[in-house]
Write an enzyme that holds these catalytic residues in place. Structure first.
Site, short mmCIF file in Angstrom:
data_model
loop_
_atom_site.label_atom_id
_atom_site.label_comp_id
_atom_site.label_asym_id
_atom_site.label_seq_id
_atom_site.Cartn_x
_atom_site.Cartn_y
_atom_site.Cartn_z
N LYS A 1 1.17 4.24 -2.87
CA LYS A 1 0.83 5.64 -2.59
C LYS A 1 2.04 6.57 -2.78
O LYS A 1 1.89 7.70 -3.22
CB LYS A 1 0.25 5.76 -1.17
N TYR B 1 0.83 -1.21 0.00
CA TYR B 1 0.00 0.00 0.00
C TYR B 1 0.87 1.26 0.00
O TYR B 1 0.66 2.18 -0.79
CB TYR B 1 -0.91 -0.02 1.24
#
Ligand code: NAP
Length: 256
Positions: A161, A157
């Site tokens: 990002k 994740y």
């Protein structure tokens, strides 16, 4: 903020949380909205809500990791409303939290495919339609405080990002001279289903006693508070803002 009557906004991940609130905020400003995600029922109920409030909306089932879906999504915006002014690339998943020795290759691919490749695919076809139609004004991608900060078990994740910073900066540099601004919004802890799943993993006590005290405002944010930031970045009032990040996180990032 000036109104957005006659303009068209496309929002991915609009079936829930931040995306849903963002679609409603654009409709309140008078924009026609195209809402996309995988769950058609949730999109249909959002369209009904916007229409009941006097707005215009259309839904299209889309998996942002699939190029053909993304092409169809952008084509729907043009078919339905004839132009594309704003695009918000918000669809994302957190994946399964796992340390690097436990993280499966498939899980890494799934998170990167949706969060990073999905944003690339969306911008590719959104920018193509915006440039062809001559109406495009702004694209906003949705990052996270994890665009700047890592945490244990979050490598897929967090990497996805972080990647959005480079993607946003590069595409801004490409499109600015053609009148399209591109920015990244990096929310902190926002009260959505994704937040509730993350909170269930760490436990309420750790969230309340360990995390919230590091947020200057000492509270979780609301999806509507992110929606307002996104709408501002798309609006003409943000005419000199491109290639940058805005971090509505209640003061979290600078605390640690
Ligand atoms: P959420 O309530 O879980 O919503 C995620 C949205 O993304 C849903 O509408 C989901 O719809 C959609 N989505 C997921 N995979 C998709 C795919 N392959 N294709 C199309 N749509 C897809 O989470 P949220 O908190 O609103 O998150 C929205 C964005 O904000 C995400 O990018 C997230 O990383 C970011 N963010 C959230 C927080 C927070 O605290 N909530 C903080 C920082 C950043 P379907 O399941 O119907 O496809």
């Amino acid at each position: 903020m000036s109104d957005m009557n006659g303009r068209v906004a496309l929002i991915t991940g609009a079936s829930s949380g931040i995306g849903r609130a963002t679609a409603a905020a654009f409709a309140e400003k008078g924009a026609s909205v195209v809402v996309a995600a995988r769950r058609q029922d949730e999109l249909d109920s959002l369209v009904a809500e916007i229409e009941a409030g006097g707005g215009q909306a259309t839904a299209i089932r889309t998996d942002v990791a699939v190029a053909e879906d993304v092409k169809r999504m952008v084509a729907r915006a043009i078919e339905a409303f004839g132009r594309l002014d704003y695009a918000v690339n918000n669809a994302g998943i957190e994946g399964r939290w796992a340390g690097i020795t436990e993280l499966d290759e498939d899980e890494w691919d799934r998170v990167l495919d949706i969060n990073l490749k999905g944003t690339f695919l969306c911008m590719k076809y959104e920018a193509t339609a915006m440039l062809a139609g001559g109406h495009g004004k702004a694209i906003v991608n949705i990052g996270s405080v994890n665009s700047f900060l890592g945490f244990p078990t979050g490598s897929a994740y967090v990497t996805s990002k972080h990647g959005l910073i480079g993607l946003t900066a590069s595409v801004s540099a490409e499109l600015a001279s053609q009148g399209i601004r591109v920015n990244l919004v990096c929310p902190g802890f926002i009260d959505t289903p994704m937040h509730h799943r993350a909170r269930a993993t760490i436990g309420d006590e750790i969230y309340d006693k360990g995390v919230l005290p590091q947020v200057h405002l000492r509270r979780t944010g609301r999806p509507e508070e992110i929606a307002q930031v996104v709408v501002f970045l798309c609006s003409d009032e943000a005419s000199y803002v491109t290639g940058t990040t805005l971090t509505p996180d209640g003061g979290f990032t600078l605390t640690i």
